[in-house]
Design a protein around this motif. Structure first.
Motif, short mmCIF file in Angstrom:
data_model
loop_
_atom_site.label_atom_id
_atom_site.label_comp_id
_atom_site.label_asym_id
_atom_site.label_seq_id
_atom_site.Cartn_x
_atom_site.Cartn_y
_atom_site.Cartn_z
N LEU A 1 -11.95 -6.14 -11.40
CA LEU A 1 -11.64 -4.87 -12.08
C LEU A 1 -10.33 -4.26 -11.58
O LEU A 1 -9.79 -3.36 -12.23
N SER A 2 -9.83 -4.75 -10.46
CA SER A 2 -8.56 -4.21 -9.95
C SER A 2 -7.40 -4.52 -10.88
O SER A 2 -6.32 -3.93 -10.76
N LEU A 3 -7.60 -5.42 -11.82
CA LEU A 3 -6.58 -5.76 -12.81
C LEU A 3 -6.64 -4.87 -14.04
O LEU A 3 -5.87 -5.06 -14.99
N GLN A 4 -7.51 -3.87 -14.04
CA GLN A 4 -7.72 -3.04 -15.21
C GLN A 4 -6.44 -2.36 -15.71
O GLN A 4 -6.19 -2.30 -16.91
N LYS B 1 -9.31 1.52 -0.74
CA LYS B 1 -10.26 1.63 -1.84
C LYS B 1 -9.67 2.45 -3.00
O LYS B 1 -10.12 2.33 -4.14
N ASN B 2 -8.66 3.28 -2.70
CA ASN B 2 -7.97 4.02 -3.75
C ASN B 2 -6.97 3.15 -4.50
O ASN B 2 -6.50 3.53 -5.57
N TYR B 3 -6.63 2.01 -3.92
CA TYR B 3 -5.66 1.09 -4.52
C TYR B 3 -6.25 -0.33 -4.47
O TYR B 3 -5.76 -1.19 -3.73
N PRO B 4 -7.30 -0.56 -5.25
CA PRO B 4 -8.02 -1.84 -5.16
C PRO B 4 -7.16 -3.05 -5.51
O PRO B 4 -7.47 -4.16 -5.06
N HIS B 5 -6.09 -2.85 -6.30
CA HIS B 5 -5.25 -4.01 -6.63
C HIS B 5 -4.55 -4.55 -5.39
O HIS B 5 -4.30 -5.75 -5.29
N VAL B 6 -4.23 -3.67 -4.43
CA VAL B 6 -3.62 -4.14 -3.18
C VAL B 6 -4.65 -4.89 -2.35
O VAL B 6 -4.37 -5.97 -1.82
N ALA B 7 -5.86 -4.33 -2.25
CA ALA B 7 -6.92 -5.00 -1.49
C ALA B 7 -7.26 -6.35 -2.09
O ALA B 7 -7.45 -7.35 -1.38
N LEU C 1 -9.11 -9.03 0.36
CA LEU C 1 -9.99 -8.14 1.10
C LEU C 1 -11.22 -7.73 0.31
O LEU C 1 -12.15 -7.13 0.86
N LEU C 2 -11.23 -8.03 -0.99
CA LEU C 2 -12.40 -7.75 -1.83
C LEU C 2 -13.16 -9.02 -2.18
O LEU C 2 -14.26 -8.96 -2.72
N GLY C 3 -12.54 -10.18 -1.88
CA GLY C 3 -13.20 -11.45 -2.15
C GLY C 3 -13.42 -11.70 -3.63
O GLY C 3 -12.75 -11.13 -4.49
N LYS C 4 -14.39 -12.53 -3.93
CA LYS C 4 -14.72 -12.87 -5.33
C LYS C 4 -15.76 -11.89 -5.85
O LYS C 4 -16.90 -12.24 -6.13
N THR C 5 -15.35 -10.65 -5.99
CA THR C 5 -16.29 -9.61 -6.41
C THR C 5 -15.86 -9.02 -7.75
O THR C 5 -14.74 -9.20 -8.21
N THR C 6 -16.78 -8.28 -8.35
CA THR C 6 -16.47 -7.58 -9.60
C THR C 6 -15.37 -6.56 -9.37
O THR C 6 -14.49 -6.37 -10.22
N ASP C 7 -15.40 -5.88 -8.21
CA ASP C 7 -14.36 -4.89 -7.90
C ASP C 7 -12.98 -5.55 -7.86
O ASP C 7 -11.99 -4.96 -8.28
N ALA C 8 -12.92 -6.76 -7.32
CA ALA C 8 -11.64 -7.48 -7.27
C ALA C 8 -11.14 -7.78 -8.67
O ALA C 8 -9.95 -7.62 -8.98
N LEU D 1 0.83 -1.20 0.00
CA LEU D 1 0.00 0.00 0.00
C LEU D 1 0.87 1.26 0.00
O LEU D 1 0.58 2.21 -0.74
N LEU D 2 1.91 1.27 0.80
CA LEU D 2 2.83 2.42 0.83
C LEU D 2 3.52 2.60 -0.51
O LEU D 2 3.68 3.73 -1.00
N GLN D 3 3.91 1.49 -1.13
CA GLN D 3 4.57 1.54 -2.43
C GLN D 3 3.62 2.11 -3.48
O GLN D 3 4.00 2.95 -4.30
N ALA D 4 2.35 1.68 -3.43
CA ALA D 4 1.36 2.17 -4.38
C ALA D 4 1.04 3.64 -4.14
O ALA D 4 0.78 4.39 -5.10
N ALA D 5 1.08 4.07 -2.89
CA ALA D 5 0.71 5.44 -2.54
C ALA D 5 1.82 6.45 -2.80
O ALA D 5 1.58 7.65 -2.69
N GLY D 6 3.02 5.98 -3.14
CA GLY D 6 4.06 6.90 -3.54
C GLY D 6 5.26 7.02 -2.62
O GLY D 6 6.16 7.84 -2.87
#
Length: 301
Positions: free
Chosen positions: A150-153, A130-136, A141-148, A18-23
């Motif tokens: 889409l995190s590969l977008q 939630k700003n970095y869904p690929h980490v979640a 932490l997102l389970g088998k959801t559409t958001d999970a 998360l820290l790496q993704a946040a900069g």
């Protein structure tokens, strides 16, 4: 998001990603802490109104707590961060400081004491993720959801752009093997992670490298043990594509991999830096150093 479902080391690794993704850059582990946990140091560069660059040193305490955090615990972290010359102490936790601890933190910061204290409380941490869904998604932490899914977008779009670049080059009669190889490797990684998320609700890192990736521009020395075949191919081909280097010499020592780039034309920066950082998360590696002719990464486990 159920942070209690994560093991302590998973929570720490999630914080690092998360820290790496946040900069935060130049991230390093400081282990072990006095409480047996792992802490992180990193730097953040900002630009003020006069265009002056400010380099801030951050010390990060990341830990799952079963109860609220008291002031003595925070005070001990402040003392250690101060001894490291940190400008900021960030507490990343699934819990919250106790009311009295919140008051002490407010008083500390109001007096401009050093290091200044920041907190990602449990309810705030979910918002940050939630700003970095690929980490979640990586940590289930997102389970088998559409958001999970889409995190590969980001990687999907990158693979699409690489496919387009390869096609245009082919139509123009110009060889663009770096885009073609990177696109193929990235598509394979996306496919594997997408399947894992749909099946398990999180990613699985298989360790199955037996031979070095077969690229004519790659020379590999050192052990292959512990590296993920799909992830390492995506990383190597993207490094070559983003830097425009002619060849790469890879040297693996334990968990660390050093890539020496020959005749690199570009530094991984801007959009490329963000893409590479997200790729590192999905490949489950940590970025140690990036320069024009050198990239250092390390694997987990």
């Amino acid at each position: 998001m159920d942070f209690s479902a994560l093991a302590p080391d998973q929570f720490e690794n999630m914080t690092f990603d998360l820290l790496q993704a946040a900069g935060l850059r130049n991230l390093v582990w400081r282990t072990p802490g006095a409480d047996g946990g792992r802490d992180i140091e990193g730097t953040f560069t900002s630009i003020d109104f006069s265009k002056y660059y400010q380099h801030q040193k951050w010390y990060v305490e990341c830990k799952r707590y079963s109860n609220s955090i008291d002031w003595p615990t925070v005070w001990n972290k402040i003392a250690y961060a101060d001894s490291r010359g940190a400008d900021f102490l960030l507490l990343v936790t699934n819990s919250n400081p106790s009311p009295s601890c919140e008051n002490e933190i407010l008083a500390w910061n109001s007096n401009n004491r050093s290091p200044l204290v920041r907190v990602w409380r449990g309810y705030e941490l979910e918002g940050v993720l939630k700003n970095y869904p690929h980490v979640a998604a990586k940590y289930g932490l997102l389970g088998k959801t559409t958001d999970a899914e889409l995190s590969l977008q980001t990687l999907m779009f990158e693979a699409t752009k690489l496919a387009q670049a390869s096609y245009v080059s082919h139509e123009l009669g110009v060889a663009n093997t770096s885009a073609m190889e990177a696109g193929a490797a990235l598509a394979e990684l996306v496919s594997a992670r997408y399947s894992q998320i749909r099946t398990y609700g999180r990613i699985i890192i298989p360790v199955n490298v037996t031979t070095a990736p077969n690229y004519e521009w790659l020379s590999w020395s050192g052990s292959l043990a512990g590296w993920d075949d799909i992830g390492i191919r995506a990383l190597l081909t993207m490094v070559r594509h983003l830097t425009g280097s002619k060849s790469i010499k890879a040297d693996s020592t334990g968990k660390h991999l050093t890539l020496l780039l020959t005749d690199a034309r570009f530094v991984i920066a801007g959009t490329g830096d963000r893409t590479f950082g997200e790729l590192a998360t999905w490949a489950d590696v940590e970025i140690e150093e990036v320069s024009k002719n050198l990239v250092k990464i390390s694997r987990r486990g």
